[in-house]
Design a protein around this motif. Sequence first.
Motif, PDB file in Angstrom:
ATOM      1  N   GLU A  77       0.841  -1.202   0.000  1.00  0.00           N
ATOM      2  CA  GLU A  77       0.000   0.000   0.000  1.00  0.00           C
ATOM      3  C   GLU A  77       0.873   1.247   0.000  1.00  0.00           C
ATOM      4  N   GLY A  78       2.040   1.133   0.670  1.00  0.00           N
ATOM      5  CA  GLY A  78       2.958   2.281   0.699  1.00  0.00           C
ATOM      6  C   GLY A  78       3.419   2.681  -0.685  1.00  0.00           C
ATOM      7  N   VAL A  79       3.501   1.714  -1.614  1.00  0.00           N
ATOM      8  CA  VAL A  79       3.987   2.009  -2.955  1.00  0.00           C
ATOM      9  C   VAL A  79       2.827   2.224  -3.923  1.00  0.00           C
ATOM     10  N   TRP A  80       1.752   1.428  -3.754  1.00  0.00           N
ATOM     11  CA  TRP A  80       0.586   1.592  -4.626  1.00  0.00           C
ATOM     12  C   TRP A  80      -0.648   1.954  -3.800  1.00  0.00           C
ATOM     13  N   PRO A  81      -0.695   3.178  -3.296  1.00  0.00           N
ATOM     14  CA  PRO A  81      -1.826   3.542  -2.427  1.00  0.00           C
ATOM     15  C   PRO A  81      -3.159   3.521  -3.183  1.00  0.00           C
ATOM     16  N   ASP A  82      -3.116   3.600  -4.524  1.00  0.00           N
ATOM     17  CA  ASP A  82      -4.381   3.610  -5.274  1.00  0.00           C
ATOM     18  C   ASP A  82      -4.950   2.205  -5.453  1.00  0.00           C
ATOM     19  N   GLU A  83      -4.082   1.209  -5.451  1.00  0.00           N
ATOM     20  CA  GLU A  83      -4.548  -0.132  -5.796  1.00  0.00           C
ATOM     21  C   GLU A  83      -4.766  -1.021  -4.581  1.00  0.00           C
ATOM     22  N   ILE A  84      -3.945  -0.873  -3.565  1.00  0.00           N
ATOM     23  CA  ILE A  84      -4.048  -1.734  -2.385  1.00  0.00           C
ATOM     24  C   ILE A  84      -4.499  -0.876  -1.197  1.00  0.00           C
ATOM     25  N   HIS A  85      -5.540  -1.333  -0.534  1.00  0.00           N
ATOM     26  CA  HIS A  85      -5.997  -0.603   0.653  1.00  0.00           C
ATOM     27  C   HIS A  85      -6.106  -1.581   1.804  1.00  0.00           C
ATOM     28  N   GLU A  86      -5.416  -1.279   2.863  1.00  0.00           N
ATOM     29  CA  GLU A  86      -5.424  -2.174   4.019  1.00  0.00           C
ATOM     30  C   GLU A  86      -6.850  -2.406   4.512  1.00  0.00           C
ATOM     31  N   ARG A  87      -7.675  -1.356   4.397  1.00  0.00           N
ATOM     32  CA  ARG A  87      -9.050  -1.413   4.900  1.00  0.00           C
ATOM     33  C   ARG A  87      -9.853  -2.539   4.254  1.00  0.00           C
ATOM     34  N   ASP A  88      -9.557  -2.797   2.952  1.00  0.00           N
ATOM     35  CA  ASP A  88     -10.324  -3.796   2.202  1.00  0.00           C
ATOM     36  C   ASP A  88     -10.170  -5.199   2.766  1.00  0.00           C
ATOM     37  N   TYR A  89      -9.096  -5.441   3.487  1.00  0.00           N
ATOM     38  CA  TYR A  89      -8.831  -6.800   3.947  1.00  0.00           C
ATOM     39  C   TYR A  89      -9.498  -7.085   5.289  1.00  0.00           C
ATOM     40  N   PHE A  90     -10.157  -6.081   5.818  1.00  0.00           N
ATOM     41  CA  PHE A  90     -10.926  -6.267   7.047  1.00  0.00           C
ATOM     42  C   PHE A  90     -12.405  -6.325   6.700  1.00  0.00           C
ATOM     43  N   THR A  91     -13.143  -7.021   7.537  1.00  0.00           N
ATOM     44  CA  THR A  91     -14.595  -7.042   7.327  1.00  0.00           C
ATOM     45  C   THR A  91     -15.149  -5.671   7.683  1.00  0.00           C
ATOM     46  N   PRO A  92     -16.382  -5.376   7.250  1.00  0.00           N
ATOM     47  CA  PRO A  92     -16.960  -4.064   7.585  1.00  0.00           C
ATOM     48  C   PRO A  92     -16.925  -3.787   9.085  1.00  0.00           C
ATOM     49  N   ARG A  93     -16.955  -4.826   9.887  1.00  0.00           N
ATOM     50  CA  ARG A  93     -16.930  -4.601  11.332  1.00  0.00           C
ATOM     51  C   ARG A  93     -15.507  -4.475  11.868  1.00  0.00           C
ATOM     52  N   GLY A  94     -14.539  -4.492  10.930  1.00  0.00           N
ATOM     53  CA  GLY A  94     -13.163  -4.267  11.362  1.00  0.00           C
ATOM     54  C   GLY A  94     -12.451  -5.500  11.831  1.00  0.00           C
ATOM     55  N   GLU A  95     -12.962  -6.673  11.446  1.00  0.00           N
ATOM     56  CA  GLU A  95     -12.291  -7.892  11.888  1.00  0.00           C
ATOM     57  C   GLU A  95     -11.389  -8.414  10.771  1.00  0.00           C
ATOM     58  N   PHE A  96     -10.290  -9.046  11.166  1.00  0.00           N
ATOM     59  CA  PHE A  96      -9.372  -9.653  10.217  1.00  0.00           C
ATOM     60  C   PHE A  96      -9.659 -11.142  10.244  1.00  0.00           C
ATOM     61  N   ARG A  97     -10.512 -11.603   9.290  1.00  0.00           N
ATOM     62  CA  ARG A  97     -10.996 -12.974   9.361  1.00  0.00           C
ATOM     63  C   ARG A  97     -10.558 -13.793   8.160  1.00  0.00           C
ATOM     64  N   MET A  98     -10.449 -15.104   8.384  1.00  0.00           N
ATOM     65  CA  MET A  98     -10.064 -16.021   7.309  1.00  0.00           C
ATOM     66  C   MET A  98     -11.208 -16.957   6.947  1.00  0.00           C
ATOM     67  N   ASP A  99     -12.211 -17.036   7.815  1.00  0.00           N
ATOM     68  CA  ASP A  99     -13.246 -18.066   7.629  1.00  0.00           C
ATOM     69  C   ASP A  99     -14.300 -17.619   6.618  1.00  0.00           C
ATOM     70  N   GLU A 100     -15.482 -18.185   6.743  1.00  0.00           N
ATOM     71  CA  GLU A 100     -16.564 -17.895   5.809  1.00  0.00           C
ATOM     72  C   GLU A 100     -16.787 -16.393   5.627  1.00  0.00           C
ATOM     73  N   GLY A 101     -16.667 -15.660   6.705  1.00  0.00           N
ATOM     74  CA  GLY A 101     -17.000 -14.241   6.660  1.00  0.00           C
ATOM     75  C   GLY A 101     -15.837 -13.334   6.320  1.00  0.00           C
ATOM     76  N   ALA A 102     -14.810 -13.867   5.678  1.00  0.00           N
ATOM     77  CA  ALA A 102     -13.659 -13.033   5.350  1.00  0.00           C
ATOM     78  C   ALA A 102     -14.039 -11.987   4.307  1.00  0.00           C
ATOM     79  N   ALA A 103     -13.296 -10.880   4.317  1.00  0.00           N
ATOM     80  CA  ALA A 103     -13.577  -9.798   3.371  1.00  0.00           C
ATOM     81  C   ALA A 103     -13.321 -10.302   1.953  1.00  0.00           C
ATOM     82  N   PRO A 104     -14.057  -9.777   0.947  1.00  0.00           N
ATOM     83  CA  PRO A 104     -13.877 -10.244  -0.437  1.00  0.00           C
ATOM     84  C   PRO A 104     -12.441 -10.084  -0.930  1.00  0.00           C
ATOM     85  N   ALA A 105     -11.802  -8.953  -0.607  1.00  0.00           N
ATOM     86  CA  ALA A 105     -10.426  -8.735  -1.051  1.00  0.00           C
ATOM     87  C   ALA A 105      -9.524  -9.829  -0.495  1.00  0.00           C
TER      88      ALA A 105
END
Lengths: 759, 458
Positions: free
Chosen positions: A651-679
């Motif tokens: 994200e530091g190099v490509w701030p337009d393409e990679i967003h850390e926020r996208d990898y969290f669920t809307p509730r702000g969780e960092f999940r791997m299971d069924e409810g993981a963020a689409p990104a």
Amino acid sequence: MAGSAANNTNNTLKSLLKLFTLLAIAGAAISSRLFSVIRHESIIHEFDPWFNFRATKVLVNHGFKHFWNWYDNTSWYPLGRATGGTLYPGLMLTSGLIHNILHSINIPLDIRNICVLLAPAFSALTAYTTYLFTKEVKDARAGLLAAIFIAIVPGYISRSVAGSYDNEAIAIFLLMFTFYLWVKSLRLGSAFWGAITAMSYYYMVSAWGGYAFIINMIPLHAFVLVLMGRYSPRLYISYCSFYTIGTLASMQVPFVGFNPVGTADHMAALGVFGLLQLIAFSTLIRQHLPSKQQFDTLLRSVLVLGFVVGVAAMALASHKGVIAPWTGRFYSLWDTGYAKVHIPIVASVSEHQPTSWPSFFFDLQMLIYLFPAGVFFCFHRLSDSIKGEASVFVIIYAVFGSYFASVMVRLMLTLTPIVCVAAAVALSTLLDNYIQDPDVEGEHQVENKETDHNTQHNVSHNTSQKAFTPKNKKTKKDTSISSTREKVIEKMQEKAGIRAPDARLVVLINVVLMLIFFVFHSTWVTSNAYSSPSVVLASKTPQGETLYIDDFREAYNWLNQTTSEDAVVGSWWDYGYQLAGMAGRTTLVDNNTWNNTHIATVGKIMASPEEVSYDILRKHDVTHLLVVFGGLLGYSGDDINKFLWMVRISEGVWPDEIHERDYFTPRGEFRMDEGAAPAMKNSVLYKMVYHRFAELFGSRPAVDRVRQIQLPKKGPQLESLEEAFTSENWLVRIYQVKQPDFLGRSFKDAIAFEKAARI
Amino acid sequence: MNNLLSVLGLILFVNISALAATVNDNIVKSTKLFHSTAHSTTTYHVSGVDDGTYDILISPNEFDQLSHLSVSLKESGEQLPYTWLNGDSYVQPYNFKRLAVQLPPNTPQLTLVLSISLNNPSTPLPSQLTQDDLAYSLSFKTYTHVVTPYHTNEMRVKVRAPTSKIHRYGMTHDDSKTTKNGGSMVYGPWMDVAPYSIPTDHIEILYEAAGPRLKYEVSERSAQVSHWGNVVSFRDDIVVRNNGPSLKGQFTRLTHQAQTFLNVLPTNIATMLSVRLPALSEEVFFVDQIGNVTTSHYKQGDGHSSHSLLQLKPRYPLMGGWKYSFSIGWENSLRFAAKLARDGTTRLSIPFSSTPEDVAVDRHTTRIILPEGAQVHSVYVPFEVDVQYETTTSYLDTIGRNTVVLSKHNTSDAHNGDVTIVYSLSLFNALRKPLAVAAVAFALFSAATLLRRINTRI
């Protein structure tokens, strides 16, 4: 005559005893570092040592010239790395030299064994050097104690077990040796010893980036001595010979180059050098000027002018860019939050995190509470005109070492030697008071003082320094008063009080117990925490048998034996050195982390959806991708747990393409299971890690043991990559990048077509 | 014998008249097939021998695959000397190689046994397999006849495959004289076969493999003899390749684990390799380029059993076409390997190789490193090898160690026999090492003593 003969044999006996003690200490230092060799095998540990080992093999197999000009086009593909000019060659040259000497006398020891055993061998030397250093600070008794401490203290063992073939293996020895030589040259005021100090410093510069600590510590020591009014020609001679020769020598190391005159890190040394010239000049003038007032005016004006001109010159140079500003890594030492924001690569390394309190006790045990006492006793010794300078050094080192050690776990290493020295001073002072007969001790002290005064007298005579003589008298008076007072107290305490036999016994038994516990603790910590090669993991089965988990070597060996030699393997940078060392394949990024953009590229490959990643992979000629997955085994240091750093760095190099926020669920969780963020679910890393993992569990639900989560029944589908190899415990998974479809279809279409055709 | 073809007339062969009197009463050739190797024994009942030699023809195919060959008398088991006849006067049809066996004198009637070992006699089918394919086949082709320069009254060719799963075993044209019983096939008997008759018909056997087809691409042994340590230390550097059908597609751990769990591993996978070491071997190791391989087992043989068993498990399962390079090593007491003769010489017996059964070796080299200063008197190897001498410099050597280098193309477990070397070692040479170390230590101490006495202070 008879007395002197008896004294002579007594001295011989003492030195023999000392020799045997030191040999025993060396034996303890070496043997306590061999746990991993005995338990596992003679193997290079962890990550960086694998690079050092590879570089050493280049040196040994292809000669010095090739090593010096070594351009490694198999790392940082396609950029390559001018390795010969971007490493500290001291370590490789040391083991290469040992290898060549042994081979020249027909001892064909394998280079791997030399590399594995280099750190223990040098730890024995470190113990001896610490003995010498502490002898300069206090005396031989404290020296022996310090040598014992440094030999087995976990804080130092953590970086010098057999197989830990890293720069620190020899650097701590060089650090202590340079400091010892500095203190000694300062005591003798000898340009010869100053030059030797510079040579030792040169060796240190060629071995470790931590040399910056020396080039800031010694000037600081000199500066503090000047502030304390302890400027002497000895200081001038030793500092100037050290600085000039040392700086010139250090510039011969290609990786350092013009840094010693061009970067802010080294400017303190230059400033003190200038200051000493001014002071020396003013002293000279004073001797030639008749009146004191004239001199004072002159002194003041010259000093002020010199200072102003110096500071202005440095400021201008910094502004114009002649002097490079402080590096980011240096800033992160002052501001612990700096790295996290500006250089995530530095912050992503666990050993760059601030130290936690328990780890001080874990690494130093009882030394950590003897340490302040030792520093206190050093304050006590300041009055000693010669050894006081060494005490000043110990105090400064203690203050800065403590600070740095609390900022970064890694710098615990630089604190450890001074903790050992200070603790030894404290403990030996205690023992001096409780073991030795007061009379004998008194005699000894008088003797000491006499010799000290003699040297002081000689020096002051030679340079005819009148200013210092009155001070001398003062101290003499002080000591005579205090000694008579001590004698009176001693007489009072002979029957009862702290010097009574029972009191002595209590203290001595306590000290002995403390020492014994220290040995037990150190051995336990060494054996349990610091003796794992981390390349091989060992665990116990319920039956008590040792089970080896050798997945890393399995996968690296597979790459080495079955893939073509020009294969390019992409992986997160942690595994770069191991891939180059064990698999011998070209890598995109490695632990040298010199190119942030390239690392961010790999981060982007891992974090992006397949369509995006595939283009990058093709552009970089990547044939294989390697990921580490601990979900089956419960190995927590895997790539999923490092994933956020990959995202942050890219994200530091490509701030337009990679967003850390996208990898969290809307509730702000960092999940791997069924409810993981689409990104998250679309990222290449997620797909590679969990590819067909759920099928392993059959009808039962799949569980990731590291994150304690249940995985969806239907695993992710890979299109542009295909699984090429998975190690026995699924720890390492290797994927092959598919060639573009021969009909020009997208991978999705091609797979759909194949499936339809099969039905 | 309709399908037999007399290939060439008599004029081609110079010595045909001299051989005319010799007649083969009966020839039986039995070939035992494995996956990578085959052993073949041919028994010749011969009568009417008059000039003391008997010629044997080896087909070019067999000659290429040949790893071991010996000719012996059936009754006494005595090994007979032989020479290869390669001169221009012996140009043979179809490039057959001719072997002249020296017979014992005055034996007009005798039974000869020719035993040969072959490397890679069969080719795998198909050439590629996926991980899900459980079995593969091997195809073996040979002549229906034993070709000989003499008239033969009766001959049979027998072939035994390692499994009874035979897909095809007949001759190309005529199957009337073929019998099959389980995994064994018999072809013949053929009666009254003319000299040099080479049939156009072939035997082709297609059998299902029961295990992987393994090959050592490199096999190098070094055996270092130490009188002071009283040991011979061995080290074998090996590159093994699964020479079966190569893997199609990719390797999937999931499939492999399922197959292991259900015990239905494909025959084309090698997961374990057993090497027999001499009994009472010590200090056994199994390493590769990156260190100890933690997955091996070692069964130490005691005094009763003749060997110890080292079970090597490569780091990863060897799929078709994959290779794995490794080294193993061990030590044996010199007590069992060397004997001191009366004349002061030492007689040393070292196994040439320890190749496991059914592994074909492309080229094997054995380096026997003798103690420093030892003089080699004689080297005896029970089969043909190239012998070379060189000098190895090792721990604290002053003049280096004499080394015997034996190498051979195409070897197998038939070559696991002992090599015998007779050498002598003088007392001075035996003491050379301690003397050299003592001399250097003494020189160092003297130098240190001298240096301490020189005042360097200016």
